[in-house]
Design a protein around this motif. Structure first.
Motif, PDB file in Angstrom:
ATOM      1  N   ALA A  53       0.777  -1.179   0.047  1.00  0.00           N
ATOM      2  CA  ALA A  53      -0.110   0.172   0.071  1.00  0.00           C
ATOM      3  C   ALA A  53       0.888   1.325  -0.048  1.00  0.00           C
ATOM      4  CB  ALA A  53      -0.914  -0.010   1.316  1.00  0.00           C
ATOM      5  N   TRP A  54       0.886   2.011  -1.140  1.00  0.00           N
ATOM      6  CA  TRP A  54       1.606   3.023  -1.352  1.00  0.00           C
ATOM      7  C   TRP A  54       0.705   4.376  -1.273  1.00  0.00           C
ATOM      8  CZ3 TRP A  54       7.077   3.295  -2.719  1.00  0.00           C
ATOM      9  CH2 TRP A  54       7.458   1.970  -3.033  1.00  0.00           C
ATOM     10  N   ASN A  55       1.368   5.372  -0.523  1.00  0.00           N
ATOM     11  CA  ASN A  55       0.725   6.736  -0.022  1.00  0.00           C
ATOM     12  C   ASN A  55       1.620   7.815  -0.485  1.00  0.00           C
ATOM     13  OD1 ASN A  55      -0.386   9.162   0.749  1.00  0.00           O
ATOM     14  ND2 ASN A  55      -1.854   8.021   2.074  1.00  0.00           N
ATOM     15  N   PHE A  56       1.118   8.329  -1.733  1.00  0.00           N
ATOM     16  CA  PHE A  56       2.139   9.304  -2.342  1.00  0.00           C
ATOM     17  C   PHE A  56       2.216  10.784  -1.775  1.00  0.00           C
ATOM     18  CE2 PHE A  56       1.317   6.045  -5.563  1.00  0.00           C
ATOM     19  CZ  PHE A  56       2.761   5.640  -5.663  1.00  0.00           C
ATOM     20  N   GLY A  57       1.561  10.981  -0.759  1.00  0.00           N
ATOM     21  CA  GLY A  57       1.480  12.275   0.006  1.00  0.00           C
ATOM     22  C   GLY A  57       0.518  13.358  -0.577  1.00  0.00           C
ATOM     23  N   ASP A  58      -0.195  13.190  -1.849  1.00  0.00           N
ATOM     24  CA  ASP A  58      -0.781  13.979  -2.383  1.00  0.00           C
ATOM     25  C   ASP A  58      -2.344  13.620  -2.610  1.00  0.00           C
ATOM     26  OD1 ASP A  58      -0.432  12.125  -4.439  1.00  0.00           O
ATOM     27  OD2 ASP A  58      -0.077  13.531  -6.135  1.00  0.00           O
ATOM     28  N   GLY A  59      -2.570  12.528  -1.953  1.00  0.00           N
ATOM     29  CA  GLY A  59      -4.091  11.963  -1.988  1.00  0.00           C
ATOM     30  C   GLY A  59      -3.925  10.808  -2.734  1.00  0.00           C
ATOM     31  N   SER A  60      -3.146  10.603  -3.750  1.00  0.00           N
ATOM     32  CA  SER A  60      -2.898   9.344  -4.673  1.00  0.00           C
ATOM     33  C   SER A  60      -2.530   7.878  -3.939  1.00  0.00           C
ATOM     34  CB  SER A  60      -2.505   9.672  -5.901  1.00  0.00           C
ATOM     35  OG  SER A  60      -1.081   9.936  -5.868  1.00  0.00           O
ATOM     36  N   GLN A  61      -2.800   6.958  -4.426  1.00  0.00           N
ATOM     37  CA  GLN A  61      -2.403   5.736  -3.811  1.00  0.00           C
ATOM     38  C   GLN A  61      -2.153   4.576  -4.730  1.00  0.00           C
ATOM     39  OE1 GLN A  61      -5.692   4.554  -0.890  1.00  0.00           O
ATOM     40  NE2 GLN A  61      -4.980   6.170   0.531  1.00  0.00           N
ATOM     41  N   SER A  62      -1.387   3.640  -4.468  1.00  0.00           N
ATOM     42  CA  SER A  62      -1.397   2.458  -5.397  1.00  0.00           C
ATOM     43  C   SER A  62      -1.098   1.217  -4.594  1.00  0.00           C
ATOM     44  CB  SER A  62       0.155   2.668  -6.251  1.00  0.00           C
ATOM     45  OG  SER A  62       0.299   1.546  -7.026  1.00  0.00           O
ATOM     46  N   THR A  63      -1.278   0.221  -5.241  1.00  0.00           N
ATOM     47  CA  THR A  63      -1.234  -1.228  -4.699  1.00  0.00           C
ATOM     48  C   THR A  63      -0.347  -2.196  -5.416  1.00  0.00           C
ATOM     49  OG1 THR A  63      -3.161  -2.090  -5.749  1.00  0.00           O
ATOM     50  CG2 THR A  63      -3.290  -1.448  -3.547  1.00  0.00           C
ATOM     51  N   LEU A  64       0.460  -1.521  -6.514  1.00  0.00           N
ATOM     52  CA  LEU A  64       1.407  -2.319  -7.091  1.00  0.00           C
ATOM     53  C   LEU A  64       2.813  -2.509  -6.395  1.00  0.00           C
ATOM     54  CD1 LEU A  64       1.015  -0.423 -10.788  1.00  0.00           C
ATOM     55  CD2 LEU A  64       0.136  -2.659 -10.038  1.00  0.00           C
ATOM     56  N   LYS A  65       3.488  -3.184  -6.675  1.00  0.00           N
ATOM     57  CA  LYS A  65       4.785  -3.502  -6.135  1.00  0.00           C
ATOM     58  C   LYS A  65       5.507  -2.423  -6.364  1.00  0.00           C
ATOM     59  CE  LYS A  65       8.337  -6.792  -5.013  1.00  0.00           C
ATOM     60  NZ  LYS A  65       9.009  -8.365  -4.938  1.00  0.00           N
ATOM     61  N   ASN A  66       5.719  -1.997  -7.722  1.00  0.00           N
ATOM     62  CA  ASN A  66       6.736  -1.001  -8.113  1.00  0.00           C
ATOM     63  C   ASN A  66       5.854  -0.010  -8.966  1.00  0.00           C
ATOM     64  OD1 ASN A  66       9.491  -2.293  -7.368  1.00  0.00           O
ATOM     65  ND2 ASN A  66       8.666  -3.990  -8.382  1.00  0.00           N
ATOM     66  N   PRO A  67       5.253   0.992  -8.491  1.00  0.00           N
ATOM     67  CA  PRO A  67       4.699   1.753  -9.162  1.00  0.00           C
ATOM     68  C   PRO A  67       5.340   2.802  -9.686  1.00  0.00           C
ATOM     69  CG  PRO A  67       4.277   2.231  -6.801  1.00  0.00           C
ATOM     70  CD  PRO A  67       5.228   1.237  -6.992  1.00  0.00           C
ATOM     71  N   THR A  68       4.606   3.777 -10.540  1.00  0.00           N
ATOM     72  CA  THR A  68       5.166   4.955 -10.915  1.00  0.00           C
ATOM     73  C   THR A  68       4.309   6.220 -10.535  1.00  0.00           C
ATOM     74  OG1 THR A  68       4.169   4.849 -13.279  1.00  0.00           O
ATOM     75  CG2 THR A  68       6.394   3.952 -12.809  1.00  0.00           C
ATOM     76  N   LYS A  69       4.771   7.543 -10.509  1.00  0.00           N
ATOM     77  CA  LYS A  69       3.961   8.447 -10.138  1.00  0.00           C
ATOM     78  C   LYS A  69       4.415   9.772 -10.773  1.00  0.00           C
ATOM     79  CE  LYS A  69       1.477  11.209  -7.580  1.00  0.00           C
ATOM     80  NZ  LYS A  69       0.174  11.437  -7.805  1.00  0.00           N
ATOM     81  N   THR A  70       3.522  10.490 -11.168  1.00  0.00           N
ATOM     82  CA  THR A  70       3.764  11.898 -11.578  1.00  0.00           C
ATOM     83  C   THR A  70       3.284  12.769 -10.844  1.00  0.00           C
ATOM     84  OG1 THR A  70       4.118  11.156 -13.900  1.00  0.00           O
ATOM     85  CG2 THR A  70       3.584  13.430 -13.840  1.00  0.00           C
ATOM     86  N   TYR A  71       3.936  13.727 -10.301  1.00  0.00           N
ATOM     87  CA  TYR A  71       3.470  15.055  -9.790  1.00  0.00           C
ATOM     88  C   TYR A  71       3.301  16.107 -10.509  1.00  0.00           C
ATOM     89  CZ  TYR A  71       4.730  12.181  -5.318  1.00  0.00           C
ATOM     90  OH  TYR A  71       4.767  11.459  -4.196  1.00  0.00           O
ATOM     91  N   LYS A  72       2.041  16.629 -10.144  1.00  0.00           N
ATOM     92  CA  LYS A  72       1.762  17.803 -10.995  1.00  0.00           C
ATOM     93  C   LYS A  72       2.159  19.038 -10.795  1.00  0.00           C
ATOM     94  CE  LYS A  72      -2.380  15.492 -12.654  1.00  0.00           C
ATOM     95  NZ  LYS A  72      -4.098  15.521 -12.885  1.00  0.00           N
ATOM     96  N   LYS A  73       2.420  19.102  -9.430  1.00  0.00           N
ATOM     97  CA  LYS A  73       3.024  20.658  -8.777  1.00  0.00           C
ATOM     98  C   LYS A  73       4.086  20.407  -8.009  1.00  0.00           C
ATOM     99  CE  LYS A  73      -1.922  21.943  -8.063  1.00  0.00           C
ATOM    100  NZ  LYS A  73      -2.905  22.578  -7.185  1.00  0.00           N
ATOM    101  N   PRO A  74       4.941  21.358  -7.960  1.00  0.00           N
ATOM    102  CA  PRO A  74       6.058  21.505  -6.964  1.00  0.00           C
ATOM    103  C   PRO A  74       5.812  21.329  -5.600  1.00  0.00           C
ATOM    104  CG  PRO A  74       6.292  22.992  -8.720  1.00  0.00           C
ATOM    105  CD  PRO A  74       4.877  22.458  -8.526  1.00  0.00           C
ATOM    106  N   GLY A  75       6.735  20.975  -4.705  1.00  0.00           N
ATOM    107  CA  GLY A  75       6.385  20.752  -3.331  1.00  0.00           C
ATOM    108  C   GLY A  75       6.864  19.612  -2.550  1.00  0.00           C
ATOM    109  N   THR A  76       7.055  19.519  -1.293  1.00  0.00           N
ATOM    110  CA  THR A  76       7.557  18.592  -0.525  1.00  0.00           C
ATOM    111  C   THR A  76       6.449  17.532  -0.187  1.00  0.00           C
ATOM    112  OG1 THR A  76       9.308  19.716   0.262  1.00  0.00           O
ATOM    113  CG2 THR A  76       8.696  17.869   1.516  1.00  0.00           C
ATOM    114  N   TYR A  77       6.559  16.054  -0.457  1.00  0.00           N
ATOM    115  CA  TYR A  77       5.508  15.237  -0.122  1.00  0.00           C
ATOM    116  C   TYR A  77       6.242  14.106   0.772  1.00  0.00           C
ATOM    117  CZ  TYR A  77       3.463  17.526  -4.180  1.00  0.00           C
ATOM    118  OH  TYR A  77       3.065  18.523  -5.002  1.00  0.00           O
TER     119      TYR A  77
END
Length: 459
Positions: A53-77
């Protein structure tokens, strides 16, 4: 203007802080210094585990073992990985997403034919420098909100199963950035208008953003000739044919498998009694022939072919003042029934005792009932009317109506045929039936003898 490339931007360094409360759970990500709009790949370094269970800090999540993610906004997560749903097997790391070249985001990951999508420029501009936008859209893109110089726009695409290119030029502090993205437009699902015409059975899908060109469905032309009523129940389309003394019939066609069945054809009950009107309630199929009303349980309808006369439930000759003629409309609401053989609409109770005669002086070409708002829509002398179930507040809606009509609750519309094609109006909701809506045209097909809406969304 001077063009600035991705590599000309100021390089920033990302930092991370690892606060794992169990050394067995760990992960890394790449690149180490991601920018907004850039894909980040996460590598799960945990040796043991079955669920993630991945939580990427911007409200999005994933259950993949090795996911990918694109952050749309600069910031610290703060990114958290949990193994096997255990709070004792967690690892959290901090990621900083830095400035990037301008890009644009989509409101959905999958672009669907005729479904609205928002395109929004993503520009990191902390010092409020001058910025402008210019969207370059393909011909099949239709703007529904905004103009091509706005930061965000809403569009839909009028083509399907194709790849298109969307371009955006962002001018930031007198520097131009060109962004190009290829988008694939998937075929979507939609409800459909089914129509019987001289050419056969047509299907026209209806979307929130317009309707597509009708297509001809594969069905024997003999089974669509002179069809006066279409009824849909679950996955079955019923075709009530009023051809002549020897060929009148009731067919049904499965909308999923295209299987055809014949319920009544070439029997003594059809002689001189072309089937024109009908309806279905929860349990029964009702249909009318010349001065006769029929009913059969849906669970028994296959027996119709052998014994159609066993299902007659009323004769015009048994009803005082009712004139003989071809049935032009049948409707059920609750336990009461409405029936017309051309002159007026007769209202019966559950025992088929006459309660009232509505629109007694009108020659009824066809009628249908809105069982939710409790309205009757009727065509008489090529004029479309609406009234309440007791006949009150009779209002004229259109002076161009050729007979066929159907109520649809999914779109909240009444569809009806005119001399120029199929038109529609919003369903009337007021007690006094006042309406200011003008008819809108759905298509220009003028030879429609029957129509109905298939509420199931299909491709």
């Amino acid at each position: 203007m001077k063009r600035q490339s991705y590599y000309g931007l100021v390089f920033a360094i990302a930092f991370l802080i690892c606060s794992c409360n169990n050394k067995e759970v760990n992960f890394s990500y790449s690149p180490a210094s991601p920018r907004a709009g850039q894909k980040v790949t996460f590598s799960n370094l945990t040796e043991e585990g079955e669920t993630w269970a991945w939580n990427f800090g911007d409200g999005s999540q994933s259950t993949l073992k090795n996911p990918t993610k694109t952050y749309k906004k600069p910031g610290t997560y703060i990114i958290t990985l949990t193994a096997d749903s255990s709070k004792h097997r967690m690892c959290s790391k901090e990621i900083t997403v830095f400035d990037t070249i301008p890009t644009f985001s989509l409101s959905t990951d999958s672009i669907v034919y005729r479904e609205e999508v928002e395109l929004k420029a993503v520009v990191y501009n902390p010092y409020n420098k001058s910025v402008s936008y210019k969207w370059n859209l393909p011909e099949c893109a239709v703007l529904t909100k905004g103009i091509t110089s706005d930061e965000s726009i809403r569009i839909y695409f009028s083509k399907k199963d194709t790849t298109v290119q969307v371009e955006l030029t962002v001018t930031l502090d007198q520097k131009d950035f060109d962004i190009k993205r290829s988008l694939y437009i998937h075929n979507g699902t939609a409800i459909s208008l089914l129509m019987v015409t001289d050419n056969g059975l047509l299907r026209q899908r209806i979307f929130a953003n317009g309707a597509e060109t009708p297509t001809l469905l594969p069905i024997d032309a003999d089974k669509t000739a002179s069809v006066g009523t279409l009824i849909i129940h679950q996955d079955w389309l019923y075709l009530l044919q009023s051809k002549d003394d020897t060929e009148s019939a009731i067919y049904k066609r499965n909308l999923q498998t295209q299987q055809m069945k014949t319920l009544v054809k070439n029997s003594s009950a059809t002689t001189g009694n072309g089937f024109y009107a009908g309806c279905i309630d929860k349990q029964y199929l009702y249909w009318g022939s010349l001065s006769t009303l029929h009913r059969i349980s849906l669970s028994e309808e296959d027996a119709l072919l052998n014994a159609p006369t066993d299902y007659q439930i009323a004769q015009v000759s048994d009803i005082p003042s009712m004139e003989e003629g071809t049935s032009t409309g049948i409707g059920i609401i609750g336990s009461t029934l409405f029936w017309s053989t051309g002159k007026g609409i007769y209202h019966f109770d559950s025992n088929r005792m006459l309660l009232a005669t509505l629109l007694a002086e009108k020659d009824i070409q066809h009628f249908t009932i809105d069982i939710v708002a409790r309205k009757i829509y009727a065509v008489t002398e090529n004029t479309l009317f609406v009234c309440n179930l007791d006949g009150g507040y009779l209002r004229e809606l259109s002076r161009d109506a050729t007979g066929a009509l159907t109520v649809n609750y999914a779109t909240n519309r009444l569809y009806y045929t005119t001399s120029k094609g199929v038109a529609y109006l919003p369903l009337v909701q007021t007690q006094n039936n006042q309406t200011i809506a003008e008819p809108a045209m759905l298509n220009d097909i003028t030879d429609v003898s029957a129509l109905v809406i298939d509420d199931v969304k299909r491709q």
